[in-house]
Design an enzyme around this catalytic site. Sequence first.
Site, PDB file in Angstrom:
ATOM      1  N   SER A   1    -113.533  25.660 -18.596  1.00  0.00           N
ATOM      2  CA  SER A   1    -112.592  24.517 -17.922  1.00  0.00           C
ATOM      3  C   SER A   1    -114.176  23.594 -18.996  1.00  0.00           C
ATOM      4  O   SER A   1    -113.428  22.721 -20.210  1.00  0.00           O
ATOM      5  CB  SER A   1    -112.854  23.856 -16.853  1.00  0.00           C
TER       6      SER A   1
ATOM      7  N   HIS B   1    -122.828  18.371 -23.270  1.00  0.00           N
ATOM      8  CA  HIS B   1    -121.987  18.690 -21.273  1.00  0.00           C
ATOM      9  C   HIS B   1    -123.225  18.645 -20.390  1.00  0.00           C
ATOM     10  O   HIS B   1    -124.035  19.444 -20.912  1.00  0.00           O
ATOM     11  CB  HIS B   1    -121.033  19.305 -21.403  1.00  0.00           C
TER      12      HIS B   1
ATOM     13  N   LYS C   1    -112.718  22.482 -23.925  1.00  0.00           N
ATOM     14  CA  LYS C   1    -112.687  21.356 -24.279  1.00  0.00           C
ATOM     15  C   LYS C   1    -113.863  20.925 -25.088  1.00  0.00           C
ATOM     16  O   LYS C   1    -113.216  20.205 -26.373  1.00  0.00           O
ATOM     17  CB  LYS C   1    -112.856  20.567 -22.431  1.00  0.00           C
TER      18      LYS C   1
ATOM     19  N   ASP D   1    -106.386  22.646 -18.799  1.00  0.00           N
ATOM     20  CA  ASP D   1    -106.990  21.934 -18.123  1.00  0.00           C
ATOM     21  C   ASP D   1    -106.649  21.595 -17.044  1.00  0.00           C
ATOM     22  O   ASP D   1    -107.245  20.904 -16.327  1.00  0.00           O
ATOM     23  CB  ASP D   1    -108.416  21.929 -19.174  1.00  0.00           C
TER      24      ASP D   1
ATOM     25  N   ARG E   1    -107.956  22.323  -9.063  1.00  0.00           N
ATOM     26  CA  ARG E   1    -109.028  23.294  -8.257  1.00  0.00           C
ATOM     27  C   ARG E   1    -110.301  22.540  -7.100  1.00  0.00           C
ATOM     28  O   ARG E   1    -110.644  23.642  -6.741  1.00  0.00           O
ATOM     29  CB  ARG E   1    -110.189  24.124  -9.737  1.00  0.00           C
TER      30      ARG E   1
END
Length: 453
Positions: free
Chosen positions: A185, A84, A189, A163, A170
């Site tokens: 978040s 990520h 995931k 989420d 958000r």
Amino acid sequence: MLSIPDLIKKKRDGGQLSDEEIKVFINAVTAKTMQESQIGAMLMAIWQKGMKPTEIQTLTREMMSSGEVMSWPDDWKTLMVDKHSTGGVGDKVSLVLAPALAVCGCKVPMISGRGLAHTGGTLDKLESIPGFQVHQSTEQIQDILASVGCCIVGQTEKLVPADRVLYALRDATSTVDSPPLIAGSIISKKGAESLSALVLDVKFGRAALYKDVQSAEKLAKLLVSAGNGVGIRTAAALTRMDCTIGRCVGNSLEVMESLETLKGKGPPDLMELVTTLGGVLLVQTGLAPDLTEGRKQISDAVTGGTALSKFQAMMEAQGVAKGTARSLCSARTDYYSVLRKAAHQLELKAPADGVVVDIDGMDLARVLHHLGAGRSKSGEDVNHSVGAELLVSLGQRVTKGAPWLRLHHEDPTPTREQIARLENTLTVDPKAEARPGPTLVEKLLPESDAFIL
């Protein structure tokens, strides 16, 4: 049990929420029994007062289990990996890294996102390829992993529904930059993917969420702790984000540069990120004894052509016609016979003789965003053909009048202000010495003998 207003008040006043209270909050979000105004109030309370590590762990676990949690065959469980990035300009790492990891024996269910504001999105890049389907069911993902070893997809409807609600609010409540909410978040995931290993590319610099390395390291440590807390072997790289990654910015152009990289002609900065992040994952899964060997395995997969074959197979498995995929991966291909080409190209010229000492990635991305390459809010369309090619790199000597940037744009023509802003992104120093560009990877966490740069 406290009511929802009581929970909001408790966090607003700096109290620590219990495991049960966080579970009540996430269940109410998922079941939509909580008003949007109440969710927004809780998000702002968390933004203002923060969360203790135990609260963040519980928030992450409850978000992760708010929907489907993927399951895999037993012989895959130690090989499930993902990466990520906190967002960058020209960040096309995933397109090269996923197939390279698959070549090295990993299973890569890479769940990616879309671009917002100046940051590009992996799904938008892939959707510039005709026929590429980013929406795949859990069953389809497992089939693709079985046959190819990697896929790059969007978040399924059943995965972490809490989420999806919180993320949208958000953005609307200006709480995107809350570290506990970022951790919840991202890691929820990845936890729902049932990964064995995860590497986080946490960026710092002018074109990143965090401008200094100290702030980025604080977030990285929080993310590593949250990932390990849900049972994923998690590491993080702190990487510079001032200029661009590679030489292309914009969806179709970044696909072209990714394919060129998979054909062994990648820019050094992109290859540094791909090999380092991939090498970390190979160490974490036991497929490499140390980072040096891990980086070599990833590099060999990319430069040797086997990762290109995996990328072609992934395209076909995700809906791209065989002829189209074969054309894009051929040694001599006209990319524009497949990918959309912008109506106009405009070259900017260097203002003086000297060495390129800076290219402002943030301002470059902002201009491209306004020209249609990005979106300002979720759901907006992007123009896949809009983008820019850097014809020079940091540390390179240029001569006055030589082209340094090629802008790809549609109508209307960029304004004088936009052109001036693009011109101002380049800094040339007549007294500087030509030199290689800077390395991007600043530090790896956790710091260990296996992760020696």
